[in-house]
Design an enzyme around this catalytic site. Structure first.
Site, PDB file in Angstrom:
ATOM      1  N   LYS A   1      39.104  38.060  31.278  1.00  0.00           N
ATOM      2  CA  LYS A   1      37.826  38.759  31.128  1.00  0.00           C
ATOM      3  C   LYS A   1      37.486  39.078  29.669  1.00  0.00           C
ATOM      4  O   LYS A   1      36.354  39.437  29.366  1.00  0.00           O
ATOM      5  CB  LYS A   1      37.812  40.031  31.975  1.00  0.00           C
TER       6      LYS A   1
HETATM    7  C1  LIG Z   1      38.760  39.354  37.548  1.00  0.00           C
HETATM    8  C2  LIG Z   1      39.957  38.531  37.813  1.00  0.00           C
HETATM    9  C3  LIG Z   1      39.936  37.435  38.712  1.00  0.00           C
HETATM   10  C4  LIG Z   1      38.731  37.095  39.544  1.00  0.00           C
HETATM   11  O1  LIG Z   1      37.677  36.566  38.783  1.00  0.00           O
HETATM   12  P1  LIG Z   1      36.212  36.522  39.383  1.00  0.00           P
HETATM   13  O2  LIG Z   1      35.376  35.979  38.292  1.00  0.00           O
HETATM   14  O3  LIG Z   1      35.865  37.943  39.747  1.00  0.00           O
HETATM   15  O4  LIG Z   1      36.253  35.653  40.591  1.00  0.00           O
HETATM   16  C5  LIG Z   1      41.076  36.668  38.838  1.00  0.00           C
HETATM   17  N1  LIG Z   1      42.204  36.964  38.159  1.00  0.00           N
HETATM   18  C6  LIG Z   1      42.271  38.008  37.294  1.00  0.00           C
HETATM   19  C7  LIG Z   1      43.536  38.272  36.595  1.00  0.00           C
HETATM   20  C8  LIG Z   1      41.159  38.821  37.083  1.00  0.00           C
HETATM   21  O5  LIG Z   1      41.236  39.855  36.227  1.00  0.00           O
END
Ligand SMILES: *Cc1c(COP(=O)(O)O)cnc(C)c1O
Length: 436
Positions: free
Chosen positions: A107
């Site tokens: 993220k």
């Molecule tokens: C947020 C997150 C996801 C999921 O991603 P999305 O875009 O919400 O589908 C998967 N793995 C980790 C480690 C995350 O922080």
């Protein structure tokens, strides 16, 4: 570029308006009115382009003239200042490690891009902007880091106190200082979210404070996630010289932002054959892909907790792109899901057999890819979305061994926590915001 709302009840917005609003007033999600097509020379040269070069080529299509190219270039180089390596785990199975950023989860890229674009606009207009976020853990640290020391912006994070977020998460939220203030709410995540919502609905407060959210459905968090896919393709070309099989990405998914970004890359012309929607038992989207019924339900806790989402918000974007047609969606997306036992077993197996350590989310991506490859010939890339040390308890239990914590993550454990305690009462939050 102009952006429309998937509910089509509001007028189109430009990039600046779309990222400041986050959510359109009709509760839809913003999408670009047309999908830019990149020139064939871009695809032919992918393997020789750097990650920032790829990012700039893609981003400028979505930002247009609203941020001058030189400024956008600077933003991109700050956002993408770490490696995103592609590792061969098995024959035709690659892991795209998205976790080498400051908070050790993917993220970072989206949060940093949003932060710097907002900062560009507020600096131009000499405004001050306050970002208000309620977090249950991971999103907060990516947002806090993304906005850390970004000019013109202060960040107020609300998180539930009393051990409701993990120790590492709390340290990541409360040790930055600078323009980041952590409020430890004596309540639950729902209390935090309610207080933030009340603030956004309070017209008196909003008349005095320039408030924005950094919500994950912001289009400026989605766009930069498409960079990964172009970059991975370039690395694959380099690794394999020629790509002789269809290329498939497997995306461990919760809110389906990352997967939607993959679809965006495919729509822009990237030669992706299929995308695997890899889910834990919160399997609303795999269920939709097999039954045609989209049935959101309360989420269930799992060891891949960043994917514990029962009503994935980006489904609205996916559905809009396929005009509600299940058949069309199935041509591009295949869904698989796994429970915690299967996730831990995969983690252990790949660690023992290949000496490659995954985190629980990546392990689900791996499993989804293998299931797809059982029935289709493909070169596969799964997204490794978090560093295994971020989920140290689960990982150590699965492999029955101690693992090392990266130095910078360990360093944040050493620092002292600074948080302001607050009762779960909106008036207290308002008083605090007005006193700043
Ligand atoms: C947020 C997150 C996801 C999921 O991603 P999305 O875009 O919400 O589908 C998967 N793995 C980790 C480690 C995350 O922080």
């Amino acid at each position: 570029m102009q952006y429309y709302s998937t509910n089509r009840q509001v007028k189109q917005a430009n990039f600046r308006e779309a990222i400041f609003k986050g959510l359109p007033a009709d509760n839809g999600l913003f999408l670009p009115i047309n999908i830019p097509q990149l020139p064939s020379s871009f695809f032919e040269n992918l393997s020789s382009l750097s990650l920032p070069e790829i990012g700039l080529a893609v981003a400028k299509e979505f930002v247009g003239e609203e941020i001058p190219l030189d400024d956008l270039k600077k933003i991109i180089s700050e956002v993408l200042n770490f490696e995103i390596p592609l590792r061969e785990v098995e024959n035709n199975v690659f892991s795209l490690e998205l976790y080498h950023g400051p908070t050790f989860a993917f993220k970072d890229v989206g949060a940093r891009f949003l932060a710097r674009c907002l900062s560009y606009f507020v600096t131009q207009s000499k405004e001050q902007l306050t970002i208000l976020v309620a977090t249950s853990g991971d999103t907060g640290s990516a947002v806090a880091n993304g906005f850390y020391n970004v000019p013109g912006i202060e960040v107020i994070l609300l998180y539930p106190g009393g051990g409701k977020v993990s120790k590492i998460q709390e340290q990541q939220l409360t040790t930055l200082g600078g323009n980041i203030t952590a409020l430890e709410i004596n309540g639950t995540f729902d209390d935090c979210q309610r207080m933030v919502k009340e603030a956004f609905l309070d017209s008196e407060l909003r008349g005095k404070k320039n408030l924005t959210s950094a919500n994950s459905i912001n289009i400026a968090r989605l766009i930069p996630q498409s960079f990964y896919y172009f970059h991975a393709f370039g690395l694959l070309q380099k690794n394999k010289n020629s790509i002789d099989k269809p290329v498939v990405f497997s995306v461990p998914s919760g809110n389906y932002g990352n997967l939607s970004a993959g679809l965006l890359a495919k729509k822009m012309g990237l030669g992706v054959d299929h995308i695997v929607a890899a889910s834990n038992i919160n399997k609303v989207v795999p269920d939709y892909l097999s039954s045609g019924v989209f049935d959101p339900r309360p989420s269930v806790m799992t060891i891949s907790n960043a994917m514990d989402v029962g009503d994935p918000s980006n489904f609205a974007r996916m559905n809009d792109w396929y005009q509600g047609s299940l058949e069309e969606m199935q041509k591009d997306i295949a869904g698989y899901w796994y429970n915690d036992e299967q996730t831990k077993a995969a983690l252990l197996k790949i660690y023992k057999e290949k000496q490659y350590l995954m985190d629980p989310h990546g392990a689900i991506g791996y499993l989804g890819l293998k299931a797809y490859q059982k029935i289709n010939e493909a070169t596969g890339i799964f997204l490794e979305t978090a560093h295994p040390a971020k989920f140290i308890d689960v990982v150590e239990e699965a492999i029955d061994e101690k693992i090392e914590i990266p130095a910078s993550l360990a360093a944040c454990l050493e620092q002292s926590k600074v948080a302001i305690e607050m009762e779960p009462d909106y008036e207290k939050l308002k008083e605090f915001l007005l006193s700043k």
